[in-house]
Write a protein that holds these residues in place. Structure first.
Motif, mmCIF file in Angstrom:
data_model
loop_
_atom_site.group_PDB
_atom_site.id
_atom_site.type_symbol
_atom_site.label_atom_id
_atom_site.label_comp_id
_atom_site.label_asym_id
_atom_site.label_seq_id
_atom_site.Cartn_x
_atom_site.Cartn_y
_atom_site.Cartn_z
ATOM 1 N N GLY A 41 -28.425 -40.752 16.542
ATOM 2 C CA GLY A 41 -29.372 -40.869 15.433
ATOM 3 C C GLY A 41 -29.354 -39.645 14.561
ATOM 4 N N ALA A 42 -30.349 -39.547 13.700
ATOM 5 C CA ALA A 42 -30.429 -38.405 12.792
ATOM 6 C C ALA A 42 -30.837 -37.154 13.565
ATOM 7 N N ASN A 43 -30.301 -36.021 13.139
ATOM 8 C CA ASN A 43 -30.729 -34.754 13.708
ATOM 9 C C ASN A 43 -32.177 -34.468 13.294
ATOM 10 N N ILE A 44 -32.896 -33.749 14.144
ATOM 11 C CA ILE A 44 -34.315 -33.517 13.901
ATOM 12 C C ILE A 44 -34.504 -32.483 12.793
ATOM 13 N N PRO A 45 -35.195 -32.827 11.697
ATOM 14 C CA PRO A 45 -35.455 -31.846 10.645
ATOM 15 C C PRO A 45 -36.273 -30.673 11.181
ATOM 16 N N LEU A 46 -36.080 -29.518 10.584
ATOM 17 C CA LEU A 46 -36.732 -28.299 11.056
ATOM 18 C C LEU A 46 -38.255 -28.448 11.108
ATOM 19 N N ALA A 47 -38.872 -28.875 10.025
ATOM 20 C CA ALA A 47 -40.333 -28.958 9.978
ATOM 21 C C ALA A 47 -40.872 -29.943 11.005
ATOM 22 N N ASP A 48 -40.208 -31.087 11.166
ATOM 23 C CA ASP A 48 -40.652 -32.077 12.141
ATOM 24 C C ASP A 48 -40.549 -31.536 13.560
ATOM 25 N N GLY A 49 -39.439 -30.869 13.851
ATOM 26 C CA GLY A 49 -39.217 -30.362 15.198
ATOM 27 C C GLY A 49 -40.252 -29.340 15.619
ATOM 28 N N LEU A 50 -40.625 -28.471 14.710
ATOM 29 C CA LEU A 50 -41.604 -27.435 15.040
ATOM 30 C C LEU A 50 -42.957 -28.035 15.402
ATOM 31 N N THR A 51 -43.303 -29.147 14.792
ATOM 32 C CA THR A 51 -44.600 -29.778 15.086
ATOM 33 C C THR A 51 -44.567 -30.611 16.361
ATOM 34 N N GLN A 52 -43.370 -30.881 16.888
ATOM 35 C CA GLN A 52 -43.239 -31.757 18.056
ATOM 36 C C GLN A 52 -42.977 -31.000 19.356
#
Length: 341
Positions: A267-278
């Motif tokens: 799938g798509a790689n995790i965007p930076l902003a999304d990853g930090l919140t998860q």
């Protein structure tokens, strides 16, 4: 002006047809003159941009590593059943995708594999998010500790971080040149191969361009490094991608082509902003998108390090460690230890 260094500038900066590669010993000396500030700023800037244009050789990278080994910090060996795993990333950070290696480090450490990382602050030319900032978001501010304290934390719980501004100020003094020349110098490749540790280790290093991988392999072989892994990873890191086949070199022996889709993790790689919140959610075992990226990465590294017999088992073990809260509990212990240091 250093007459000795002037000769090195002349050799690497003489143009496409007349330049000369430096020998390993010459590059060791040139790097030493830069680290000790015996070369003038004008000479250092000229050398770094000329060396980038020329492109470094494996022997030159080995010489640069020799100088870092001589002048840089070295964490003493810790008592551990496994070699220390060194997870590297370009020092100028990430600006598109989530840096996975701090989370991967937590999984590996909770499984009994000690991990060391290193880096600094936001750095030219990319000025991306550095690893130290990701660790701070996890509750561990590695900026606070002396090298002795880092060694103590690592010896106690199996995780450490060498922070360039405090632990290797000679190298930190070369950082402003990156902004002034406007390009990554070959030092950026050196940093992917540097290991500030005195005991046995397994280096995991990322790359972007195939010629860089070959230079890295040559340099490490010249320095007698037997256990290393190269990854064509996200933004030059050792983080395996989810949107394409992962290209991995296992030392000088084998090349792997791993497709995340075959394991249900593409799938798509995790965007930076999304990853930090998860990050908190994934450590609590929740099925957020970051979980698939961590399963793919930590599962691979558990397999590569010999903890399991195949990649599917590595993915399963990672899921178990997350679901049983063992990774979250490990982080709690690390934070408590670090805050009490």
């Amino acid at each position: 002006m250093s007459q000795e260094f002037r000769e090195f500038v002349r050799k690497v900066g003489s143009g496409t047809h007349t330049h000369q590669d430096l020998t390993r010993s010459e590059m060791h000396r040139a790097m030493t003159l830069m680290l000790t500030q015996q070369a003038t700023p004008a000479q250092v800037g000229a050398f770094l941009i000329a060396h980038r244009i020329k492109r470094p050789t494996g022997a030159e990278l080995a010489g640069m590593l020799d100088a870092y080994a001589e002048w840089g910090p070295k964490l003493p060996e810790i008592a551990a059943a496994q070699p220390v795993v060194v997870l590297t990333q370009p020092y100028d950070g990430r600006d598109r995708t989530m840096p996975l290696s701090p989370l991967t480090a937590l999984v590996l450490a909770s499984a009994g594999f000690p991990v060391l990382q290193h880096g600094g602050e936001r750095m030219p030319t990319k000025e991306g998010l550095p690893l130290v900032a990701v660790w701070q978001a996890l509750g561990v501010d590695w900026r606070r500790y002396s090298l002795t304290q880092v060694h103590g934390i690592m010896a106690t719980i199996g995780l450490g971080f060498v922070y360039l501004p405090h632990h290797f100020p000679q190298a930190e003094a070369l950082v402003p040149y990156r902004r002034e020349i406007g390009k990554r110098p070959p030092i950026a490749t050196l940093e992917l191969l540097w290991v500030p540790y005195q005991g046995d280790y397994h280096l995991m290093s990322g790359f972007v361009h195939p010629p860089t991988e070959q230079m890295m392999r040559t340099a490490l072989t010249l320095r007698g490094v037997a256990e290393f892994t190269t990854v064509k990873g996200l933004e030059g890191s050792c983080d395996l991608p989810q949107d394409r086949t992962a290209i991995i070199g296992c030392g000088g022996r084998e090349r792997l082509l791993l497709k995340p889709q075959e394991y249900g993790l593409g799938g798509a790689n995790i965007p930076l902003a999304d990853g930090l919140t998860q990050m908190t959610a994934v450590l609590q075992g929740e099925c957020v998108p970051l979980r698939t990226a961590l399963l793919w990465n930590a599962g691979f590294y558990l397999w590569r390090l010999g903890a399991v017999e195949n990649l599917a088992q590595g993915i399963h073990q990672t899921a178990t460690l997350l679901d049983q809260q063992r990774v979250a509990q490990y982080l709690q212990k690390l934070v408590a230890l670090a805050n009490g240091t």
